[in-house]
Design a protein around this motif. Sequence first.
Motif, mmCIF file in Angstrom:
data_model
loop_
_atom_site.group_PDB
_atom_site.id
_atom_site.type_symbol
_atom_site.label_atom_id
_atom_site.label_comp_id
_atom_site.label_asym_id
_atom_site.label_seq_id
_atom_site.Cartn_x
_atom_site.Cartn_y
_atom_site.Cartn_z
ATOM 1 N N THR A 208 36.930 40.933 52.562
ATOM 2 C CA THR A 208 35.937 40.618 50.840
ATOM 3 C C THR A 208 35.895 42.491 50.725
ATOM 4 O O THR A 208 35.723 42.021 49.220
ATOM 5 C CB THR A 208 34.798 40.195 52.244
ATOM 6 N N ILE A 209 36.097 43.469 51.665
ATOM 7 C CA ILE A 209 35.867 44.767 51.220
ATOM 8 C C ILE A 209 36.697 45.205 50.490
ATOM 9 O O ILE A 209 36.921 45.515 49.109
ATOM 10 C CB ILE A 209 34.887 45.288 52.084
ATOM 11 N N LEU A 210 37.674 45.083 50.535
ATOM 12 C CA LEU A 210 39.088 45.014 49.965
ATOM 13 C C LEU A 210 39.618 44.188 48.637
ATOM 14 O O LEU A 210 39.757 45.467 47.761
ATOM 15 C CB LEU A 210 40.465 44.680 51.381
ATOM 16 N N SER A 211 39.426 43.526 48.770
ATOM 17 C CA SER A 211 39.534 43.003 47.453
ATOM 18 C C SER A 211 38.047 43.061 46.362
ATOM 19 O O SER A 211 38.663 44.057 45.459
ATOM 20 C CB SER A 211 39.018 41.113 47.039
ATOM 21 N N GLY A 212 37.361 43.469 46.789
ATOM 22 C CA GLY A 212 36.062 44.411 46.100
ATOM 23 C C GLY A 212 36.526 45.002 45.338
ATOM 24 O O GLY A 212 36.355 45.364 44.917
ATOM 25 N N VAL A 213 37.126 46.276 46.440
ATOM 26 C CA VAL A 213 37.209 47.472 46.538
ATOM 27 C C VAL A 213 38.430 47.503 45.242
ATOM 28 O O VAL A 213 38.379 48.137 44.088
ATOM 29 C CB VAL A 213 38.211 48.451 47.151
ATOM 30 N N ALA A 214 39.527 46.140 45.411
ATOM 31 C CA ALA A 214 40.584 45.749 44.457
ATOM 32 C C ALA A 214 40.148 46.241 42.824
ATOM 33 O O ALA A 214 41.044 46.930 42.235
ATOM 34 C CB ALA A 214 42.123 45.526 45.303
ATOM 35 N N ASN B 119 30.296 41.704 42.797
ATOM 36 C CA ASN B 119 30.069 40.896 41.572
ATOM 37 C C ASN B 119 28.776 41.763 40.609
ATOM 38 O O ASN B 119 29.303 41.813 39.104
ATOM 39 C CB ASN B 119 29.117 39.649 41.674
ATOM 40 N N ILE B 120 28.109 42.668 41.200
ATOM 41 C CA ILE B 120 26.841 43.463 40.336
ATOM 42 C C ILE B 120 27.672 44.390 39.539
ATOM 43 O O ILE B 120 28.501 44.976 38.155
ATOM 44 C CB ILE B 120 26.268 43.670 40.281
ATOM 45 N N VAL B 121 29.044 45.375 40.097
ATOM 46 C CA VAL B 121 30.101 46.695 39.642
ATOM 47 C C VAL B 121 30.903 46.136 39.104
ATOM 48 O O VAL B 121 31.121 46.760 37.165
ATOM 49 C CB VAL B 121 30.544 46.926 40.753
ATOM 50 N N TRP B 122 31.429 44.262 39.281
ATOM 51 C CA TRP B 122 32.331 43.946 38.335
ATOM 52 C C TRP B 122 31.494 43.771 36.979
ATOM 53 O O TRP B 122 32.336 43.695 35.720
ATOM 54 C CB TRP B 122 33.085 43.450 39.268
ATOM 55 N N GLY B 123 30.003 43.113 36.717
ATOM 56 C CA GLY B 123 30.049 42.923 35.791
ATOM 57 C C GLY B 123 29.648 43.814 34.327
ATOM 58 O O GLY B 123 29.217 43.609 33.582
ATOM 59 N N LEU B 124 29.483 45.159 35.412
ATOM 60 C CA LEU B 124 29.138 45.985 34.733
ATOM 61 C C LEU B 124 30.063 46.245 34.376
ATOM 62 O O LEU B 124 30.497 46.984 32.700
ATOM 63 C CB LEU B 124 27.934 46.815 35.240
ATOM 64 N N ALA B 125 31.160 47.099 34.796
ATOM 65 C CA ALA B 125 32.252 47.803 34.155
ATOM 66 C C ALA B 125 32.970 46.298 33.840
ATOM 67 O O ALA B 125 33.354 46.826 32.212
ATOM 68 C CB ALA B 125 33.087 47.372 35.075
ATOM 69 N N LYS C 235 45.732 44.456 41.034
ATOM 70 C CA LYS C 235 45.107 43.186 40.987
ATOM 71 C C LYS C 235 45.804 42.319 41.978
ATOM 72 O O LYS C 235 45.553 41.120 42.150
ATOM 73 C CB LYS C 235 45.682 42.411 39.773
ATOM 74 N N TRP C 236 46.990 42.468 42.347
ATOM 75 C CA TRP C 236 47.565 41.379 43.311
ATOM 76 C C TRP C 236 47.037 41.667 44.428
ATOM 77 O O TRP C 236 46.441 40.512 44.825
ATOM 78 C CB TRP C 236 49.111 42.334 43.491
ATOM 79 N N ILE C 237 47.037 42.566 45.150
ATOM 80 C CA ILE C 237 46.299 42.213 46.277
ATOM 81 C C ILE C 237 44.333 41.916 46.742
ATOM 82 O O ILE C 237 44.156 41.643 47.461
ATOM 83 C CB ILE C 237 45.919 44.554 47.003
ATOM 84 N N GLY C 238 44.244 42.377 44.645
ATOM 85 C CA GLY C 238 42.353 42.052 45.401
ATOM 86 C C GLY C 238 42.586 40.419 45.366
ATOM 87 O O GLY C 238 40.922 39.811 45.377
ATOM 88 N N THR C 239 43.480 39.629 44.920
ATOM 89 C CA THR C 239 43.544 38.236 44.411
ATOM 90 C C THR C 239 44.109 38.354 46.094
ATOM 91 O O THR C 239 44.456 36.838 46.253
ATOM 92 C CB THR C 239 44.590 38.254 43.617
ATOM 93 N N LEU C 240 45.155 38.734 46.660
ATOM 94 C CA LEU C 240 45.550 38.763 48.492
ATOM 95 C C LEU C 240 44.587 38.197 49.393
ATOM 96 O O LEU C 240 44.784 36.681 49.613
ATOM 97 C CB LEU C 240 46.657 38.665 48.101
ATOM 98 N N ALA C 241 43.502 39.438 49.322
ATOM 99 C CA ALA C 241 42.804 38.848 50.576
ATOM 100 C C ALA C 241 41.853 38.349 50.433
ATOM 101 O O ALA C 241 41.619 37.073 51.240
ATOM 102 C CB ALA C 241 42.152 40.493 49.441
#
Length: 217
Positions: A6-12, A63-69, A158-164
Amino acid sequence: MTLFLTILSGVAWTVVYADAIRVGFRDKSYAIPAAALWLNFAWEAIYAVRSVATGISVQGVFNIVWGLADVVIVYTFLRFGRSELPDWVTRRLFIGWTLLLGVTSFAVQLLFVAAFGWEEASRYAAFLQNLLMSGLFIAMFAARGGLRGQSLLIGVAKWIGTLAPTIVFGWYGNSPLILGVGALCSVFDLVYIALLWRATITRGQLRPMMGPGMGAK
């Protein structure tokens, strides 16, 4: 393992968005395909608000970080997006198209919630729009004829963030749908990475051959 993935996906995905912002301003373009951008923005806005309302989790922080980005990436789309379209697309048409994308994206996310409930809707919508994004990245590369508004870092992250999360929800969560859609995302993502890699190598080989003043853009 689930927390790690979950953290790996979030960071990616955070890397994807951060580099999309950088590349967007650098190339005076937008770095996430339009339809996928608005679906992502709607997903992250809805689930960021829900995270605040129901209690912050690790995923909720992302989710919050991504929303702001996404707010910044949407700004690059609004500022530079019309230049990517044919001349007959007037400013009024561009604004109308943008509003249609935005309203439709929020409606789709809420329809997923109505059909599946909050937990399953967040996963099904995320993976399906992720598959759409994977295909649209390849289409964007073809339409732009190269690397403008794109980067290899975005493709790999993007690939890593989806694979995790595919492993978390598809394999550990025993969901054939998520596992299958996630696997298809990897296929498209790896094709896109290969295209970016080839274009990057080709551009690097051409630069020493260019004369003074050439290749400035």
